[in-house]
Design a protein around this motif. Sequence first.
Motif, PDB file in Angstrom:
ATOM      1  N   ASP A   1       1.751  -1.588   4.290  1.00 25.98           N
ATOM      2  CA  ASP A   1       1.348  -2.988   4.468  1.00 25.98           C
ATOM      3  C   ASP A   1       1.442  -3.746   3.142  1.00 25.98           C
ATOM      4  O   ASP A   1       1.136  -3.207   2.080  1.00 25.98           O
ATOM      5  N   GLU A   2       1.850  -4.986   3.231  1.00 24.57           N
ATOM      6  CA  GLU A   2       1.789  -5.897   2.090  1.00 24.57           C
ATOM      7  C   GLU A   2       0.417  -6.562   2.142  1.00 24.57           C
ATOM      8  O   GLU A   2       0.001  -7.042   3.196  1.00 24.57           O
ATOM      9  N   ILE A   3      -0.281  -6.554   1.019  1.00 23.99           N
ATOM     10  CA  ILE A   3      -1.616  -7.153   0.998  1.00 23.99           C
ATOM     11  C   ILE A   3      -1.780  -8.090  -0.184  1.00 23.99           C
ATOM     12  O   ILE A   3      -1.049  -7.999  -1.174  1.00 23.99           O
ATOM     13  N   ASN A   4      -2.739  -8.960  -0.051  1.00 29.06           N
ATOM     14  CA  ASN A   4      -3.202  -9.833  -1.128  1.00 29.06           C
ATOM     15  C   ASN A   4      -4.691  -9.581  -1.256  1.00 29.06           C
ATOM     16  O   ASN A   4      -5.423  -9.756  -0.285  1.00 29.06           O
ATOM     17  N   CYS A   5      -5.143  -9.164  -2.421  1.00 28.19           N
ATOM     18  CA  CYS A   5      -6.558  -8.845  -2.633  1.00 28.19           C
ATOM     19  C   CYS A   5      -7.165  -9.750  -3.695  1.00 28.19           C
ATOM     20  O   CYS A   5      -6.531 -10.029  -4.712  1.00 28.19           O
ATOM     21  N   TYR A   6      -8.409 -10.146  -3.438  1.00 29.98           N
ATOM     22  CA  TYR A   6      -9.222 -10.776  -4.468  1.00 29.98           C
ATOM     23  C   TYR A   6      -9.977  -9.635  -5.146  1.00 29.98           C
ATOM     24  O   TYR A   6     -10.582  -8.797  -4.485  1.00 29.98           O
ATOM     25  N   ILE A   7      -9.930  -9.591  -6.454  1.00 26.22           N
ATOM     26  CA  ILE A   7     -10.388  -8.418  -7.202  1.00 26.22           C
ATOM     27  C   ILE A   7     -11.660  -8.687  -7.995  1.00 26.22           C
ATOM     28  O   ILE A   7     -11.805  -9.729  -8.641  1.00 26.22           O
TER      29      ILE A   7
ATOM     30  N   GLY B   1       6.052  -2.032  -9.274  1.00 29.59           N
ATOM     31  CA  GLY B   1       6.275  -0.697  -9.816  1.00 29.59           C
ATOM     32  C   GLY B   1       5.071  -0.067 -10.495  1.00 29.59           C
ATOM     33  O   GLY B   1       5.135   1.070 -10.944  1.00 29.59           O
ATOM     34  N   VAL B   2       3.962  -0.786 -10.563  1.00 30.75           N
ATOM     35  CA  VAL B   2       2.734  -0.247 -11.141  1.00 30.75           C
ATOM     36  C   VAL B   2       1.730  -0.061 -10.009  1.00 30.75           C
ATOM     37  O   VAL B   2       1.471  -0.981  -9.239  1.00 30.75           O
ATOM     38  N   GLY B   3       1.166   1.148  -9.904  1.00 28.62           N
ATOM     39  CA  GLY B   3       0.199   1.437  -8.848  1.00 28.62           C
ATOM     40  C   GLY B   3      -1.225   1.243  -9.333  1.00 28.62           C
ATOM     41  O   GLY B   3      -1.646   1.874 -10.300  1.00 28.62           O
ATOM     42  N   TYR B   4      -1.959   0.373  -8.657  1.00 26.55           N
ATOM     43  CA  TYR B   4      -3.356   0.108  -8.994  1.00 26.55           C
ATOM     44  C   TYR B   4      -4.253   0.759  -7.951  1.00 26.55           C
ATOM     45  O   TYR B   4      -4.056   0.556  -6.750  1.00 26.55           O
ATOM     46  N   LEU B   5      -5.236   1.532  -8.406  1.00 20.57           N
ATOM     47  CA  LEU B   5      -6.235   2.107  -7.513  1.00 20.57           C
ATOM     48  C   LEU B   5      -7.283   1.039  -7.237  1.00 20.57           C
ATOM     49  O   LEU B   5      -7.910   0.508  -8.165  1.00 20.57           O
ATOM     50  N   VAL B   6      -7.441   0.684  -5.951  1.00 15.81           N
ATOM     51  CA  VAL B   6      -8.362  -0.383  -5.566  1.00 15.81           C
ATOM     52  C   VAL B   6      -9.326   0.146  -4.507  1.00 15.81           C
ATOM     53  O   VAL B   6      -8.896   0.694  -3.486  1.00 15.81           O
ATOM     54  N   ASN B   7     -10.608   0.006  -4.751  1.00 14.58           N
ATOM     55  CA  ASN B   7     -11.626   0.332  -3.754  1.00 14.58           C
ATOM     56  C   ASN B   7     -11.706  -0.838  -2.791  1.00 14.58           C
ATOM     57  O   ASN B   7     -11.852  -1.984  -3.223  1.00 14.58           O
ATOM     58  N   VAL B   8     -11.602  -0.564  -1.499  1.00 12.96           N
ATOM     59  CA  VAL B   8     -11.691  -1.615  -0.484  1.00 12.96           C
ATOM     60  C   VAL B   8     -12.747  -1.219   0.541  1.00 12.96           C
ATOM     61  O   VAL B   8     -13.016  -0.031   0.730  1.00 12.96           O
TER      62      VAL B   8
ATOM     63  N   ASP C   1     -10.985   7.746  -2.925  1.00 14.79           N
ATOM     64  CA  ASP C   1     -11.704   6.705  -3.648  1.00 14.79           C
ATOM     65  C   ASP C   1     -11.022   5.340  -3.595  1.00 14.79           C
ATOM     66  O   ASP C   1     -11.308   4.465  -4.398  1.00 14.79           O
ATOM     67  N   GLY C   2     -10.109   5.136  -2.638  1.00 11.52           N
ATOM     68  CA  GLY C   2      -9.506   3.817  -2.471  1.00 11.52           C
ATOM     69  C   GLY C   2      -8.058   3.882  -2.022  1.00 11.52           C
ATOM     70  O   GLY C   2      -7.588   4.902  -1.515  1.00 11.52           O
ATOM     71  N   ILE C   3      -7.368   2.787  -2.238  1.00 10.59           N
ATOM     72  CA  ILE C   3      -5.954   2.694  -1.893  1.00 10.59           C
ATOM     73  C   ILE C   3      -5.169   2.431  -3.173  1.00 10.59           C
ATOM     74  O   ILE C   3      -5.726   1.953  -4.166  1.00 10.59           O
ATOM     75  N   VAL C   4      -3.889   2.759  -3.148  1.00  8.63           N
ATOM     76  CA  VAL C   4      -3.023   2.438  -4.267  1.00  8.63           C
ATOM     77  C   VAL C   4      -2.136   1.272  -3.837  1.00  8.63           C
ATOM     78  O   VAL C   4      -1.460   1.347  -2.810  1.00  8.63           O
ATOM     79  N   VAL C   5      -2.193   0.203  -4.623  1.00  6.74           N
ATOM     80  CA  VAL C   5      -1.389  -0.988  -4.365  1.00  6.74           C
ATOM     81  C   VAL C   5      -0.287  -1.030  -5.413  1.00  6.74           C
ATOM     82  O   VAL C   5      -0.559  -1.084  -6.613  1.00  6.74           O
ATOM     83  N   ASP C   6       0.971  -0.970  -4.936  1.00  8.44           N
ATOM     84  CA  ASP C   6       2.121  -1.048  -5.838  1.00  8.44           C
ATOM     85  C   ASP C   6       2.438  -2.514  -6.096  1.00  8.44           C
ATOM     86  O   ASP C   6       2.760  -3.262  -5.179  1.00  8.44           O
TER      87      ASP C   6
ATOM     88  N   ILE D   1       0.859  -1.188   0.000  1.00 10.96           N
ATOM     89  CA  ILE D   1       0.000   0.000   0.000  1.00 10.96           C
ATOM     90  C   ILE D   1       0.892   1.235   0.000  1.00 10.96           C
ATOM     91  O   ILE D   1       1.715   1.426   0.900  1.00 10.96           O
ATOM     92  N   THR D   2       0.739   2.082  -1.021  1.00  8.55           N
ATOM     93  CA  THR D   2       1.566   3.288  -1.111  1.00  8.55           C
ATOM     94  C   THR D   2       0.787   4.574  -0.869  1.00  8.55           C
ATOM     95  O   THR D   2       1.386   5.598  -0.573  1.00  8.55           O
ATOM     96  N   GLN D   3      -0.540   4.528  -1.009  1.00  7.66           N
ATOM     97  CA  GLN D   3      -1.353   5.729  -0.808  1.00  7.66           C
ATOM     98  C   GLN D   3      -2.748   5.356  -0.346  1.00  7.66           C
ATOM     99  O   GLN D   3      -3.277   4.310  -0.726  1.00  7.66           O
ATOM    100  N   HIS D   4      -3.323   6.273   0.452  1.00  8.60           N
ATOM    101  CA  HIS D   4      -4.755   6.243   0.759  1.00  8.60           C
ATOM    102  C   HIS D   4      -5.355   7.439   0.045  1.00  8.60           C
ATOM    103  O   HIS D   4      -4.890   8.564   0.227  1.00  8.60           O
ATOM    104  N   LEU D   5      -6.374   7.196  -0.743  1.00 10.68           N
ATOM    105  CA  LEU D   5      -7.065   8.262  -1.459  1.00 10.68           C
ATOM    106  C   LEU D   5      -8.538   8.227  -1.087  1.00 10.68           C
ATOM    107  O   LEU D   5      -9.024   7.250  -0.514  1.00 10.68           O
TER     108      LEU D   5
END
Length: 107
Positions: free
Chosen positions: A40-46, A23-30, A15-20, A9-13
């Motif tokens: 934190d290191e996370i594993n998400c089901y998308i 090297g690619v940041g994905y915006l994920v709604n959680v 509209d969600g969190i950014v998961v690196d 996790i690199t950012q809290h926004l």
Amino acid sequence: MIRTLSGRITQHLSDGIVVDVGGVGYLVNVPARSTPQLGDEINCYIYHHIREDSQALYGFSTMEELHIFQQLLTVPSIGPKLAMVIMSVATPADVVLAVESDNVAFF
């Protein structure tokens, strides 16, 4: 389709969190009740929601949460944003109990 993401996790926004991920940041709604901490290191089901004009990723810590979210999407008038609000205030067990007991007020 994106099914899982594992990263930091690199950012809290708003509209969600950014998961690196590599090297690619994905915006994920959680769900708000389970927002991880920065670093934190996370594993998400998308759930990858694709519309003509947008795409969005919705992430869950368990397959059970993802399954309940997808079941909510089958209800008329419930889209991903409303389903995420429900998942933010209730556990999967709460949602199942409300459905099984016909507790319309819960929703």
